[in-house]
Design a protein around this motif. Sequence first.
Motif, PDB file in Angstrom:
ATOM      1  N   VAL A 119       0.755  -1.288  -0.048  1.00  0.00           N
ATOM      2  CA  VAL A 119       0.087   0.010   0.045  1.00  0.00           C
ATOM      3  C   VAL A 119       0.879   1.130   0.071  1.00  0.00           C
ATOM      4  CG1 VAL A 119      -1.769   1.270   1.405  1.00  0.00           C
ATOM      5  CG2 VAL A 119      -1.977  -1.244   1.390  1.00  0.00           C
ATOM      6  N   TYR A 120       1.986   1.296   0.918  1.00  0.00           N
ATOM      7  CA  TYR A 120       2.809   2.588   1.062  1.00  0.00           C
ATOM      8  C   TYR A 120       3.497   2.840  -0.624  1.00  0.00           C
ATOM      9  CZ  TYR A 120       6.856   5.215   1.755  1.00  0.00           C
ATOM     10  OH  TYR A 120       7.628   6.438   1.983  1.00  0.00           O
ATOM     11  N   ASN A 121       3.982   1.425  -1.176  1.00  0.00           N
ATOM     12  CA  ASN A 121       4.558   1.763  -2.373  1.00  0.00           C
ATOM     13  C   ASN A 121       3.752   2.354  -3.330  1.00  0.00           C
ATOM     14  OD1 ASN A 121       5.720   0.305  -5.198  1.00  0.00           O
ATOM     15  ND2 ASN A 121       7.372   0.598  -3.588  1.00  0.00           N
ATOM     16  N   ILE A 122       2.276   2.043  -3.519  1.00  0.00           N
ATOM     17  CA  ILE A 122       1.411   2.611  -4.275  1.00  0.00           C
ATOM     18  C   ILE A 122       1.440   3.980  -4.217  1.00  0.00           C
ATOM     19  CG2 ILE A 122      -0.819   2.472  -5.025  1.00  0.00           C
ATOM     20  CD1 ILE A 122      -0.790  -0.524  -4.809  1.00  0.00           C
ATOM     21  N   TYR A 123       0.925   4.239  -2.876  1.00  0.00           N
ATOM     22  CA  TYR A 123       0.598   5.611  -2.382  1.00  0.00           C
ATOM     23  C   TYR A 123       2.026   6.599  -2.627  1.00  0.00           C
ATOM     24  CZ  TYR A 123       0.030   9.589   0.642  1.00  0.00           C
ATOM     25  OH  TYR A 123       0.216  10.986   1.353  1.00  0.00           O
ATOM     26  N   LYS A 124       3.201   6.095  -2.528  1.00  0.00           N
ATOM     27  CA  LYS A 124       4.278   6.816  -2.920  1.00  0.00           C
ATOM     28  C   LYS A 124       4.235   7.318  -4.312  1.00  0.00           C
ATOM     29  CE  LYS A 124       8.330   4.751  -3.031  1.00  0.00           C
ATOM     30  NZ  LYS A 124       9.438   4.055  -2.554  1.00  0.00           N
ATOM     31  N   LEU A 153       7.038  -7.879  -6.968  1.00  0.00           N
ATOM     32  CA  LEU A 153       7.224  -9.152  -5.893  1.00  0.00           C
ATOM     33  C   LEU A 153       5.799  -8.872  -4.910  1.00  0.00           C
ATOM     34  CD1 LEU A 153      10.888  -9.192  -5.014  1.00  0.00           C
ATOM     35  CD2 LEU A 153       9.322 -11.017  -6.126  1.00  0.00           C
ATOM     36  N   LEU A 154       5.715  -7.601  -4.361  1.00  0.00           N
ATOM     37  CA  LEU A 154       4.741  -7.173  -3.128  1.00  0.00           C
ATOM     38  C   LEU A 154       3.344  -7.704  -3.830  1.00  0.00           C
ATOM     39  CD1 LEU A 154       5.891  -3.995  -2.000  1.00  0.00           C
ATOM     40  CD2 LEU A 154       6.103  -6.157  -0.935  1.00  0.00           C
ATOM     41  N   ILE A 155       3.087  -7.610  -5.211  1.00  0.00           N
ATOM     42  CA  ILE A 155       1.525  -7.818  -5.791  1.00  0.00           C
ATOM     43  C   ILE A 155       1.284  -9.300  -5.525  1.00  0.00           C
ATOM     44  CG2 ILE A 155       2.019  -8.602  -8.038  1.00  0.00           C
ATOM     45  CD1 ILE A 155       0.096  -6.813  -9.084  1.00  0.00           C
ATOM     46  N   TYR A 156       2.214 -10.119  -5.185  1.00  0.00           N
ATOM     47  CA  TYR A 156       1.682 -11.441  -4.871  1.00  0.00           C
ATOM     48  C   TYR A 156       1.029 -11.550  -3.581  1.00  0.00           C
ATOM     49  CZ  TYR A 156       4.264 -13.244  -8.792  1.00  0.00           C
ATOM     50  OH  TYR A 156       4.851 -13.215 -10.210  1.00  0.00           O
ATOM     51  N   VAL A 157       1.281 -10.595  -2.584  1.00  0.00           N
ATOM     52  CA  VAL A 157       0.806 -10.550  -1.257  1.00  0.00           C
ATOM     53  C   VAL A 157      -0.841 -10.666  -1.564  1.00  0.00           C
ATOM     54  CG1 VAL A 157       0.416  -7.880  -1.069  1.00  0.00           C
ATOM     55  CG2 VAL A 157       0.810  -9.540   1.134  1.00  0.00           C
ATOM     56  N   ASN A 158      -1.401 -10.086  -2.673  1.00  0.00           N
ATOM     57  CA  ASN A 158      -2.990 -10.216  -2.845  1.00  0.00           C
ATOM     58  C   ASN A 158      -3.503 -11.810  -2.840  1.00  0.00           C
ATOM     59  OD1 ASN A 158      -3.942  -7.337  -3.618  1.00  0.00           O
ATOM     60  ND2 ASN A 158      -2.241  -7.559  -4.999  1.00  0.00           N
ATOM     61  N   ALA A 159      -2.383 -12.290  -3.483  1.00  0.00           N
ATOM     62  CA  ALA A 159      -3.007 -14.057  -3.524  1.00  0.00           C
ATOM     63  C   ALA A 159      -2.986 -14.661  -2.085  1.00  0.00           C
ATOM     64  CB  ALA A 159      -2.167 -14.607  -4.425  1.00  0.00           C
ATOM     65  N   ILE A 160      -1.895 -14.275  -1.519  1.00  0.00           N
ATOM     66  CA  ILE A 160      -1.652 -14.741  -0.170  1.00  0.00           C
ATOM     67  C   ILE A 160      -3.074 -14.345   0.827  1.00  0.00           C
ATOM     68  CG2 ILE A 160      -0.239 -14.600   2.115  1.00  0.00           C
ATOM     69  CD1 ILE A 160       2.398 -14.056   0.119  1.00  0.00           C
ATOM     70  N   ASN A 161      -3.288 -12.904   0.707  1.00  0.00           N
ATOM     71  CA  ASN A 161      -4.442 -12.560   1.524  1.00  0.00           C
ATOM     72  C   ASN A 161      -5.498 -13.295   1.305  1.00  0.00           C
ATOM     73  OD1 ASN A 161      -2.766 -10.874   3.087  1.00  0.00           O
ATOM     74  ND2 ASN A 161      -2.876  -8.973   1.357  1.00  0.00           N
ATOM     75  N   CYS A 190      -5.632  -3.981   0.299  1.00  0.00           N
ATOM     76  CA  CYS A 190      -4.905  -3.960  -0.926  1.00  0.00           C
ATOM     77  C   CYS A 190      -6.125  -3.666  -2.153  1.00  0.00           C
ATOM     78  CB  CYS A 190      -4.527  -5.657  -1.261  1.00  0.00           C
ATOM     79  SG  CYS A 190      -3.235  -6.073  -0.393  1.00  0.00           S
ATOM     80  N   ALA A 191      -7.351  -4.139  -1.844  1.00  0.00           N
ATOM     81  CA  ALA A 191      -8.449  -3.550  -2.682  1.00  0.00           C
ATOM     82  C   ALA A 191      -8.548  -2.135  -2.705  1.00  0.00           C
ATOM     83  CB  ALA A 191      -9.892  -4.140  -2.296  1.00  0.00           C
ATOM     84  N   VAL A 192      -8.413  -1.593  -1.813  1.00  0.00           N
ATOM     85  CA  VAL A 192      -8.590   0.195  -1.703  1.00  0.00           C
ATOM     86  C   VAL A 192      -7.334   0.661  -2.641  1.00  0.00           C
ATOM     87  CG1 VAL A 192      -8.748   1.879  -0.341  1.00  0.00           C
ATOM     88  CG2 VAL A 192     -10.262   0.105   0.244  1.00  0.00           C
ATOM     89  N   ALA A 193      -6.196  -0.067  -2.078  1.00  0.00           N
ATOM     90  CA  ALA A 193      -4.986   0.613  -2.741  1.00  0.00           C
ATOM     91  C   ALA A 193      -5.123   0.586  -4.110  1.00  0.00           C
ATOM     92  CB  ALA A 193      -3.658  -0.322  -2.411  1.00  0.00           C
ATOM     93  N   ILE A 194      -5.547  -0.081  -4.845  1.00  0.00           N
ATOM     94  CA  ILE A 194      -5.930  -0.068  -6.401  1.00  0.00           C
ATOM     95  C   ILE A 194      -7.328   0.061  -6.924  1.00  0.00           C
ATOM     96  CG2 ILE A 194      -3.794  -1.567  -6.788  1.00  0.00           C
ATOM     97  CD1 ILE A 194      -5.566  -3.749  -7.196  1.00  0.00           C
TER      98      ILE A 194
END
Length: 410
Positions: A119-124, A153-161, A190-194
Amino acid sequence: MAWVLIILLALMAVSFLLLKIGDLFSPWMITTLVWLAILILFQFSGNLLYPLQSRFYTCVIIWVLLMSATSIITYYAFPSAKELCQSENDIDIARDIHVNELFYMMFFTISMVCTPLYVYNIYKVISMFGTQDIFFNLRIFASAGEKDMLQTLLIYVNAINQALFIIEMWRYPNGNKWRFIAIILASFMCAVAIMEKGALFFMLTVSLFILYEKGHIKIRTIILWGIILLFTFHGINQMRTSENTVRESTFLDFFNVYVMSPSVAFERVQEKLTEQYGSRSFAFFYAVITRLGLGQFVVEPKLQEFSQVPMFTNVYTVFQPFFEDFGYKGIAFFSTVYGVFTGWLYRQCRNGGAISKCMYAYIVEILVLQFYQENLILSLSMLVQYLFVFFFVLQRRIGVTFNTNYYGAK
């Protein structure tokens, strides 16, 4: 033609119910009800969209009949757990599933650490463009093809969640409630971030399926939440529209774009002859082979070009890649593939297998969204990611135990 098909699908759905062939979430029932609903809606849509033509009706007949038949045959071809064991407790689909605490905590920790970073990476990145149209910019960033290594790499956290969310839903209400709340929050972040509506639809679909199988809710609850979700999606769509763009004026416009326009847009899809066999249907496999350096192939993009119907849309139902590559033969072949796979997985789910129950919960959303786009074969990478998490978290052979009585033992 439309009313004949409506009557046929309605008779099929009623027959499944009366003969007790599966339940509401069986693959043949979902498929039949989805296309029945789409056809009925078009009878009351007036002139808001271009009329449907014979190609669409032909594909619906081929798809629904073959997929329903093959999924039912496959389901009953495999033995049920009742035939394999004597204990009724061993075949209860509603029972809780057990997890491997070692791997569960490993993935849970990854989720809790990487989700804020994601989320921080996207916000930045988005903050560089200012706060005006922030929701619109979020959506543009999420759809962008070029991303750096960290973002990839971080986008894979969506599948984990989402995989952990499915697991906790099956454990509800006997799982750890604080972990469950943390996973829900991480998924929402993750949903709100994108500004992704699909993630919210996924969570609701999974929740309704599992709660229905556990006997916590009735069909009327599913219908109510479906209506609520449509209005919620309309609000999200308004938020993520740029101030410089003409907004969809009414809920009816939104409903037509996201629910009914794919069927009309499919009429404008043409068979495309290319030197590369099944270029669109097998895009995932061509992408893997190319990345491994085993060959150089054209990898068709998953996002399609826009078509006017008369509003603009870029989704063309589940039929699109198969028809473009192989015509009606492609519809027939892949409906059989869908039927065999979902029929087998549904049987394993009904038999109570932990991994199968979680995988089918994931597949339910794909079946519901048949009217929208193809999300199984073109998104096999997602299925592999979910399976990876389920395999480790739900297996019980590998673990670490601590003998607290070792020291000081006589």
